[in-house]
Scaffold this motif. Structure first.
Motif, PDB file in Angstrom:
ATOM      1  N   PHE A 154       0.860  -1.191   0.000  1.00 36.66           N
ATOM      2  CA  PHE A 154       0.000   0.000   0.000  1.00 36.66           C
ATOM      3  C   PHE A 154       0.893   1.236   0.000  1.00 36.66           C
ATOM      4  O   PHE A 154       1.784   1.374   0.845  1.00 36.66           O
ATOM      5  CB  PHE A 154      -0.896   0.005   1.238  1.00 36.66           C
ATOM      6  CG  PHE A 154      -1.806   1.197   1.312  1.00 36.66           C
ATOM      7  CD1 PHE A 154      -3.029   1.205   0.660  1.00 36.66           C
ATOM      8  CD2 PHE A 154      -1.435   2.324   2.033  1.00 36.66           C
ATOM      9  CE1 PHE A 154      -3.873   2.306   0.721  1.00 36.66           C
ATOM     10  CE2 PHE A 154      -2.267   3.434   2.101  1.00 36.66           C
ATOM     11  CZ  PHE A 154      -3.490   3.421   1.448  1.00 36.66           C
TER      12      PHE A 154
ATOM     13  N   THR B 127      -3.942   5.124  -6.316  1.00 34.66           N
ATOM     14  CA  THR B 127      -4.383   5.972  -5.206  1.00 34.66           C
ATOM     15  C   THR B 127      -5.660   6.730  -5.540  1.00 34.66           C
ATOM     16  O   THR B 127      -6.216   7.413  -4.675  1.00 34.66           O
ATOM     17  CB  THR B 127      -3.292   6.989  -4.814  1.00 34.66           C
ATOM     18  OG1 THR B 127      -3.110   7.926  -5.894  1.00 34.66           O
ATOM     19  CG2 THR B 127      -1.980   6.304  -4.492  1.00 34.66           C
TER      20      THR B 127
ATOM     21  N   LYS C  82      -9.474   7.006  -6.191  1.00 35.49           N
ATOM     22  CA  LYS C  82     -10.721   6.285  -5.951  1.00 35.49           C
ATOM     23  C   LYS C  82     -11.542   6.172  -7.223  1.00 35.49           C
ATOM     24  O   LYS C  82     -12.197   5.152  -7.472  1.00 35.49           O
ATOM     25  CB  LYS C  82     -11.536   6.981  -4.859  1.00 35.49           C
ATOM     26  CG  LYS C  82     -12.773   6.201  -4.456  1.00 35.49           C
ATOM     27  CD  LYS C  82     -13.537   6.879  -3.323  1.00 35.49           C
ATOM     28  CE  LYS C  82     -14.768   6.074  -2.941  1.00 35.49           C
ATOM     29  NZ  LYS C  82     -15.556   6.724  -1.856  1.00 35.49           N
TER      30      LYS C  82
ATOM     31  N   LEU D  45     -10.250   3.197  -9.024  1.00 34.09           N
ATOM     32  CA  LEU D  45     -10.537   1.944  -8.333  1.00 34.09           C
ATOM     33  C   LEU D  45     -12.006   1.562  -8.405  1.00 34.09           C
ATOM     34  O   LEU D  45     -12.353   0.374  -8.382  1.00 34.09           O
ATOM     35  CB  LEU D  45     -10.097   2.048  -6.870  1.00 34.09           C
ATOM     36  CG  LEU D  45      -8.599   2.287  -6.641  1.00 34.09           C
ATOM     37  CD1 LEU D  45      -8.313   2.500  -5.165  1.00 34.09           C
ATOM     38  CD2 LEU D  45      -7.781   1.114  -7.175  1.00 34.09           C
ATOM     39  N   GLU D  46     -12.861   2.548  -8.515  1.00 32.91           N
ATOM     40  CA  GLU D  46     -14.292   2.265  -8.563  1.00 32.91           C
ATOM     41  C   GLU D  46     -14.716   1.555  -9.851  1.00 32.91           C
ATOM     42  O   GLU D  46     -15.842   1.065  -9.946  1.00 32.91           O
ATOM     43  CB  GLU D  46     -15.088   3.553  -8.390  1.00 32.91           C
ATOM     44  CG  GLU D  46     -15.093   4.047  -6.946  1.00 32.91           C
ATOM     45  CD  GLU D  46     -15.832   5.362  -6.767  1.00 32.91           C
ATOM     46  OE1 GLU D  46     -15.983   6.094  -7.769  1.00 32.91           O
ATOM     47  OE2 GLU D  46     -16.248   5.662  -5.629  1.00 32.91           O
TER      48      GLU D  46
ATOM     49  N   LYS E 219      -4.309  -3.727   4.173  1.00 31.66           N
ATOM     50  CA  LYS E 219      -4.902  -2.426   3.863  1.00 31.66           C
ATOM     51  C   LYS E 219      -5.549  -2.435   2.476  1.00 31.66           C
ATOM     52  O   LYS E 219      -6.648  -1.899   2.295  1.00 31.66           O
ATOM     53  CB  LYS E 219      -3.839  -1.323   3.941  1.00 31.66           C
ATOM     54  CG  LYS E 219      -3.463  -0.914   5.356  1.00 31.66           C
ATOM     55  CD  LYS E 219      -2.439   0.212   5.337  1.00 31.66           C
ATOM     56  CE  LYS E 219      -2.112   0.673   6.753  1.00 31.66           C
ATOM     57  NZ  LYS E 219      -1.059   1.729   6.754  1.00 31.66           N
ATOM     58  N   VAL E 220      -4.862  -3.034   1.504  1.00 30.64           N
ATOM     59  CA  VAL E 220      -5.405  -3.055   0.145  1.00 30.64           C
ATOM     60  C   VAL E 220      -6.651  -3.939   0.095  1.00 30.64           C
ATOM     61  O   VAL E 220      -7.646  -3.589  -0.543  1.00 30.64           O
ATOM     62  CB  VAL E 220      -4.354  -3.522  -0.875  1.00 30.64           C
ATOM     63  CG1 VAL E 220      -4.952  -3.543  -2.277  1.00 30.64           C
ATOM     64  CG2 VAL E 220      -3.130  -2.618  -0.846  1.00 30.64           C
TER      65      VAL E 220
ATOM     66  N   GLN F 295      -9.431  -2.053   1.480  1.00 27.57           N
ATOM     67  CA  GLN F 295      -9.829  -1.048   0.490  1.00 27.57           C
ATOM     68  C   GLN F 295     -10.761  -1.665  -0.558  1.00 27.57           C
ATOM     69  O   GLN F 295     -11.781  -1.075  -0.922  1.00 27.57           O
ATOM     70  CB  GLN F 295      -8.586  -0.474  -0.175  1.00 27.57           C
ATOM     71  CG  GLN F 295      -8.840   0.582  -1.231  1.00 27.57           C
ATOM     72  CD  GLN F 295      -7.568   0.939  -1.993  1.00 27.57           C
ATOM     73  OE1 GLN F 295      -6.952   0.082  -2.618  1.00 27.57           O
ATOM     74  NE2 GLN F 295      -7.158   2.201  -1.906  1.00 27.57           N
TER      75      GLN F 295
ATOM     76  N   SER G  19     -14.140  -2.128   0.904  1.00 32.72           N
ATOM     77  CA  SER G  19     -14.835  -0.850   1.062  1.00 32.72           C
ATOM     78  C   SER G  19     -15.382  -0.328  -0.253  1.00 32.72           C
ATOM     79  O   SER G  19     -16.335   0.454  -0.281  1.00 32.72           O
ATOM     80  CB  SER G  19     -13.899   0.188   1.694  1.00 32.72           C
ATOM     81  OG  SER G  19     -12.917   0.631   0.756  1.00 32.72           O
ATOM     82  N   LEU G  20     -14.773  -0.769  -1.366  1.00 31.31           N
ATOM     83  CA  LEU G  20     -15.226  -0.362  -2.693  1.00 31.31           C
ATOM     84  C   LEU G  20     -16.334  -1.260  -3.229  1.00 31.31           C
ATOM     85  O   LEU G  20     -16.814  -1.064  -4.335  1.00 31.31           O
ATOM     86  CB  LEU G  20     -14.043  -0.363  -3.664  1.00 31.31           C
ATOM     87  CG  LEU G  20     -13.011   0.749  -3.445  1.00 31.31           C
ATOM     88  CD1 LEU G  20     -11.700   0.402  -4.137  1.00 31.31           C
ATOM     89  CD2 LEU G  20     -13.542   2.077  -3.952  1.00 31.31           C
TER      90      LEU G  20
END
Length: 327
Positions: free
Chosen positions: A160, A247, A249, A252-253, A280-281, A284, A287-288
């Protein structure tokens, strides 16, 4: 066992032949899926031969290439091109202020080309992607750009990196290149990226004890000229470019929310801050909206879990994960 073949295709730089390998299950073994491997920094695809052979023996066609600037994928066989991703003035490429800054997109395009070539051979099979280390960063990018083309993904030995760190890396790489050229191999950049990874294992037997506890793998790595080079400013810029992409968002979405992803990492891997980075990744991803996100931390393993002393366990875990997506 597997039938192993070597082939080549033209890189997106329009100048370099990319060397690739394919492992196909022996005749009589039912083929169940395709697994494409993206290797890491300063290595080459042959280092995955044992794992690829294992997967082929369980019905998976495995393919992978030496990334541009690695192994057999260097321009005209010139070893000066080790760790160099290229000046990329080719049709369809949006020009940066200098062509030398498009290396990241070239790597992604080469990965996509291999996928398309393999898809032509096996159009109906589920398609999987595994990326290790630097290859894990490229694989994570690929999930954002082409995730819908995949059945599932395995992310190995990832890390990360916050946005300020990635921007600083790009700044240093470009600043050094302005003074010394894009072929410059900076001791400063090299130390910043890999120079401290062995610290937690000192006093160490070699400078790369951080790779794995398996001394035979470490010794083979040290002895191979294909691993003994320093990245150019050009390649470091592309590496930090990939990390910066991850990094955002908004980037990543674009990952498909229904894509199963398995993270594998060593609990003593300094690249991933001893498991903290992969956790952490993975968090992440969840969370997405990627709820089918799993993680396996092998507590005693170092960076290369596919080359570790307990690699049979890791192999079996990856196989079990891929098989689970076929149900």
């Amino acid at each position: 066992m597997a039938v192993k073949t070597e082939f080549n295709y033209l890189s997106a730089d329009n100048k370099t032949q990319i060397r690739a390998l394919r492992w196909v299950p022996e005749e009589g073994c039912a083929v169940r899926g395709v697994l494409q491997i993206i290797h890491g920094m300063q290595e080459f695809i042959d280092r995955y031969d044992d794992f690829a052979t294992y997967m082929a023996s369980h019905g998976f066609v495995v393919t992978g290439c030496d990334l541009l600037g690695h192994g057999g994928s260097i321009r005209n066989g010139d070893e000066n091109y080790f760790g160099y991703f290229g000046d990329n003035d080719y049709p369809g490429m949006k020009s940066d202020s200098t062509g030398e800054k498009n290396g990241n997109r070239t790597l992604i395009k080469d990965i996509r080309t291999l996928q398309m070539l393999t898809r032509d051979l096996y159009p109906e099979l589920p398609y999987f992607l595994l990326g290790h280390s630097m290859g894990s960063f490229l694989a994570r990018q690929f999930l954002c750009l082409r995730g819908a083309s995949l059945t599932a993904a395995v992310i190995s030995g990832t890390a990360f990196h916050p946005a300020p760190e990635t921007r600083l890396g790009m700044f240093f790489a470009e600043s050094l290149a302005r003074r010394n050229g894009w072929f410059y191999r900076s001791p400063f950049l090299n130390h910043m990226s890999v120079g401290t990874l062995n610290k937690q294992f000192e006093p160490a037997r070699t400078k790369v004890d951080w790779l794995t506890r398996d001394e035979s793998i470490v010794d083979a790595y040290v002895a191979d000229r294909r691993t003994q080079f320093v990245f150019t400013c050009n390649a470091f810029y592309a590496l930090f470019q990939a990390l910066r992409y991850l990094t955002s968002k908004s980037n990543l979405e674009h990952m498909p929310k229904n894509l199963p992803v398995l993270f594998i990492a060593g609990g003593k891997d300094p690249v991933g801050n001893n498991g903290d980075g992969p956790r952490k990744v993975a968090a992440q991803f969840k969370s997405l909206g990627l709820q089918d996100t799993q993680i396996r931390i092998y507590e005693e393993d170092r960076h290369e879990v596919l080359n570790e002393l307990d690699k049979e366990t890791v192999y079996a875990d990856v196989l079990h994960f891929l098989e689970g997506t076929l149900c």
